[in-house]
Design an enzyme around this catalytic site. Structure first.
Site, short mmCIF file in Angstrom:
data_model
loop_
_atom_site.label_atom_id
_atom_site.label_comp_id
_atom_site.label_asym_id
_atom_site.label_seq_id
_atom_site.Cartn_x
_atom_site.Cartn_y
_atom_site.Cartn_z
N CYS A 199 -3.55 -1.20 0.36
CA CYS A 199 -2.84 -0.07 -0.24
C CYS A 199 -2.88 -0.27 -1.75
CB CYS A 199 -1.42 0.08 0.33
SG CYS A 199 -0.29 -1.25 -0.05
C1 RB5 Z 1 0.85 4.79 -2.81
O1 RB5 Z 1 0.91 5.53 -3.97
C2 RB5 Z 1 1.36 3.38 -3.02
O2 RB5 Z 1 2.73 3.38 -3.11
C3 RB5 Z 1 0.90 2.52 -1.88
O3 RB5 Z 1 -0.49 2.54 -1.83
C4 RB5 Z 1 1.24 1.04 -1.96
O4 RB5 Z 1 1.00 0.54 -3.24
C5 RB5 Z 1 2.53 0.63 -1.46
O5 RB5 Z 1 2.85 -0.57 -1.45
#
Ligand code: RB5
Length: 149
Positions: A69
């Site tokens: 993420c």
């Molecule tokens: C998405 O914008 C972001 O919050 C997600 O990808 C991640 O970093 C969450 O931990």
């Protein structure tokens, strides 16, 4: 279990790094089981991709997975909710292999907005090449964690 079969899951924050890692791992002969997101959707939510992959790791369908993420934090929090999953956000090569050797880490989390593409490949290879030591003291520690599941 098939050790060359690896799960991959990412939201929009991990989309580009996920594509890059998939290509690099396929070149190394890994089969990637894709849990999405297969398109770049800036509104998507990492649990929708990470939790299905973590579930398959927890139930033994897959031995290892990669979750990306934006920071790697959310993916790690989500994955560790699933019984049998030992996920960690990794940014250094020592932890990438030691986390497997000592802690039987089975899911690596990466930050697509944090970790550079070539370092990410090294981290993932260190993770995938490592094996759990099976030593009594490590099993003892893991059983204390397992008792909470
Ligand atoms: C998405 O914008 C972001 O919050 C997600 O990808 C991640 O970093 C969450 O931990």
């Amino acid at each position: 279990m098939e050790r060359k079969k690896i799960g991959m899951a990412a939201d929009h924050g991990g989309y580009n790094l996920r594509k890059w890692l998939t290509q690099k791992l396929q070149e190394e002969g890994y089969e990637i089981v894709d849990y999405g997101n297969t398109v770049l959707d800036t509104q998507d939510d990492y649990p929708d991709f990470v939790i299905p992959m973590a579930t398959d790791i927890g139930n033994g369908t897959l031995s290892r997975g990669i979750a990306v993420c934006g920071s790697g934090v959310g993916a790690c929090i989500a994955a560790n909710k699933i019984s049998g999953v030992r996920a960690c956000l990794i940014t250094d090569t020592f932890s990438a292999h030691q986390g497997v050797e000592d802690d039987d880490m089975n899911l690596i989390c990466l930050g697509g907005r944090i970790t550079g593409s070539y370092l990410a490949v090294e981290l993932v290879k260190s993770f995938l090449d490592a094996e759990f030591s099976g030593l009594e003291r490590h099993n003892r520690r893991l059983s204390k964690i397992k008792s909470l599941e």
